[in-house]
Scaffold this motif. Structure first.
Motif, PDB file in Angstrom:
ATOM      1  N   GLU A   1       1.657  32.888  -6.704  1.00  0.00           N
ATOM      2  CA  GLU A   1       2.091  31.785  -5.836  1.00  0.00           C
ATOM      3  C   GLU A   1       2.846  30.731  -6.649  1.00  0.00           C
ATOM      4  O   GLU A   1       3.887  30.213  -6.218  1.00  0.00           O
ATOM      5  CB  GLU A   1       0.878  31.147  -5.163  1.00  0.00           C
ATOM      6  N   ARG A   2       2.315  30.412  -7.825  1.00  0.00           N
ATOM      7  CA  ARG A   2       2.978  29.416  -8.681  1.00  0.00           C
ATOM      8  C   ARG A   2       4.355  29.907  -9.126  1.00  0.00           C
ATOM      9  O   ARG A   2       5.311  29.139  -9.179  1.00  0.00           O
ATOM     10  CB  ARG A   2       2.098  29.110  -9.896  1.00  0.00           C
TER      11      ARG A   2
ATOM     12  N   ASP B   1       6.814  29.592  -6.254  1.00  0.00           N
ATOM     13  CA  ASP B   1       7.185  28.178  -6.081  1.00  0.00           C
ATOM     14  C   ASP B   1       8.137  27.729  -7.183  1.00  0.00           C
ATOM     15  O   ASP B   1       9.119  27.026  -6.932  1.00  0.00           O
ATOM     16  CB  ASP B   1       5.935  27.298  -6.100  1.00  0.00           C
TER      17      ASP B   1
END
Length: 492
Positions: free
Chosen positions: A180-181, A184
């Motif tokens: 997820e990081r 992003d």
């Protein structure tokens, strides 16, 4: 020919030591292909804007195609960076009257920032694919070991029984946050600084939106000063990588410990082990140890980037040249570590009998016994905690008579009269029944683990498709760029 950069303003050239000190060509190997793409896009845009003639752009683009085919080793490495070396080679091929027009409306400042972002997004996409893969490996392990008993730990002491599936799902979930990081972070990396020029834009009527489109960036970095001077996207990427590497070291540490004789929970594949130069019986978990150690590359690179970028005034400063080698080193280490960790996990042998035997060592069922006293005898948990804590001093596993004695000592009354039975005690001390009772979301209950695996597999498929779509969009845009290049060169 003379140095195309220094010949106007400067009269002398640096000596060999100064050139070695200031050159970035070694690190610039990472961005050679990206630099060519930036040159392609900038030249196409200049042509479409009428800033250079199509006949000149055709020659420039044809020359760039040749430079790309020749490769970086054909460039003159006496120049201080890839950008000037590449431009000098182009001028050698097509002449300065033509090749010297390519840099119109552009600076090395916005050029290098664009090149770094292009290459870094490529590495991030690869890293995301590797995160998807290692998570799939962990899901596969979890699916096979939903009922493989093992001891769970706190403070590296036996705590409660759990399953190998539950343990693997914990690592999988941590790496899921890393993915997820990374996604992003990618969104902020994939922004175009091209067209900012040195820092104050340019008087040429350029089209920044067009170069953004040609190079498949999602957005433009609007302020031209910020566009050329910011390296926060490197810091953010290094931070993401540090998180990944720290999570991988937790896996690596367990593989090292679990493969020791004292544990013997697993055996690593010979492919990931070494032996001793003097002790022929040794099978050392060297690869896992190196994975654990290589986290220092990631955290060191992050600290280096923070230190380099700290306190720099606007706009561009040459200090930033020192930033890029750290991100390439960090990326290279992280991606290799993800692949190696996935390989170790997929190929290791799990000793299920030893895990099951150790699952109750150290009275790991004590918590469930205390919970049983609370549920069945209607006593406060803190009182049950005291009773079972007293039982934990015994060398043997307690039976109902031991529990009854401890209960009378602490409560002053019979637990049996409060409803405790031998069957209840037997079930409380059974590790698999312990686990099956823990059927809340995220617990080790085999059925709940199965539900969790199904949920994550569905989510992972969505994330895999998202990464593939990003990659596909970039490939499509770059294919359109090459179509424009081919159209401008077909008559040359």
């Amino acid at each position: 020919m003379s140095d195309i950069l220094r010949r106007g303003r400067l009269e002398s050239v640096p000596d060999e030591e100064i050139m070695e000190y200031t050159t970035s060509l070694k690190a610039d190997r990472w961005i050679f292909d990206a630099d060519i793409l930036v040159d392609f896009a900038h030249t196409v845009m200049l042509t479409e804007q009428g800033i250079i003639k199509q006949s000149d752009s055709g020659s420039i683009l044809k020359g760039l195609l040749q430079v790309r085919e020749e490769g970086i080793d054909r460039l003159d490495h006496s120049y201080e960076d890839i950008h000037i070396a590449l431009e000098a080679r182009l001028i050698d091929l097509v002449g300065e009257d033509v090749g010297g027009r390519m840099h119109s409306g552009r600076s090395r400042n916005d050029e290098v920032a664009t090149c770094i972002r292009l290459r870094l997004r490529e590495e991030l996409l690869g890293m995301m694919e590797e995160l998807v893969h290692i998570r799939a490996v962990l899901l596969e392990l979890a699916g096979k070991h939903r009922e493989t008993l093992m001891p769970g730990y706190t403070h590296l002491q036996h705590a409660q029984p759990t399953t190998m599936a539950h343990h693997m799902m914990a690592h999988q979930q941590a790496l899921g946050r890393d993915l997820e990081r990374a996604i992003d972070c990618f969104a902020r990396v994939n922004r175009s600084p091209l067209g900012a020029a040195a820092f104050a834009s340019t008087g040429f009527s350029i089209n920044r939106e067009r170069t953004r489109e040609l190079l498949a960036f999602n957005e433009i970095i609007e302020n031209s000063m910020d566009a050329v001077s910011s390296r926060d996207f490197l810091i953010e990427t290094a931070s993401v990588i540090s998180c990944i590497m720290i999570n991988l070291t937790r896996i690596a540490e367990e593989l090292v410990v679990w493969s020791s004789t004292e544990f013997s929970f697993i055996e690593l594949s010979d492919q990931y082990a070494s032996t001793s130069s003097i002790m022929p019986q040794k099978k050392n978990p060297d690869t896992a140890e190196l994975l654990r150690g290589k986290s220092g590359v990631a955290t060191g690179s992050l600290i280096a980037l923070l230190t380099i970028c700290k306190g720099l005034p606007l706009s561009y400063n040459r200090d930033l040249q020192e930033a890029t080698p750290h991100i390439w080193n960090s990326v290279l280490t992280c991606r290799a570590s993800l692949r190696v960790a996935a390989g170790m996990l997929a190929s290791m042998k799990i000793n299920e009998d030893i895990l099951a035997e150790q699952s109750t060592t150290g009275f790991t069922t004590a918590t469930e016994l205390a919970d049983t006293l609370v549920r069945e005898c209607d006593i406060p948990f803190r009182t049950a905690h005291q009773i079972v804590g007293q039982l934990a001093r015994m060398e043997n596993e307690p039976d109902i008579s031991d529990i009854e004695t401890a209960g009378k000592d602490i409560l002053g009354e019979s637990l049996i009269k409060r409803g405790l039975t031998e069957q209840m005690v037997k079930e409380a001390l059974d590790p698999m029944l312990n686990i099956k009772r823990r059927n809340n979301i995220g617990g080790p209950n085999p059925e709940e683990i199965g539900n969790s695996i199904a949920r994550v597999r569905e989510q992972l498929l969505v994330e895999e498709r998202k990464v593939a779509k990003i990659s596909e969009n970039i490939d499509d845009a770059l294919a359109n760029l090459m179509k424009s290049v081919n159209e401008f060169t077909k008559d040359n």
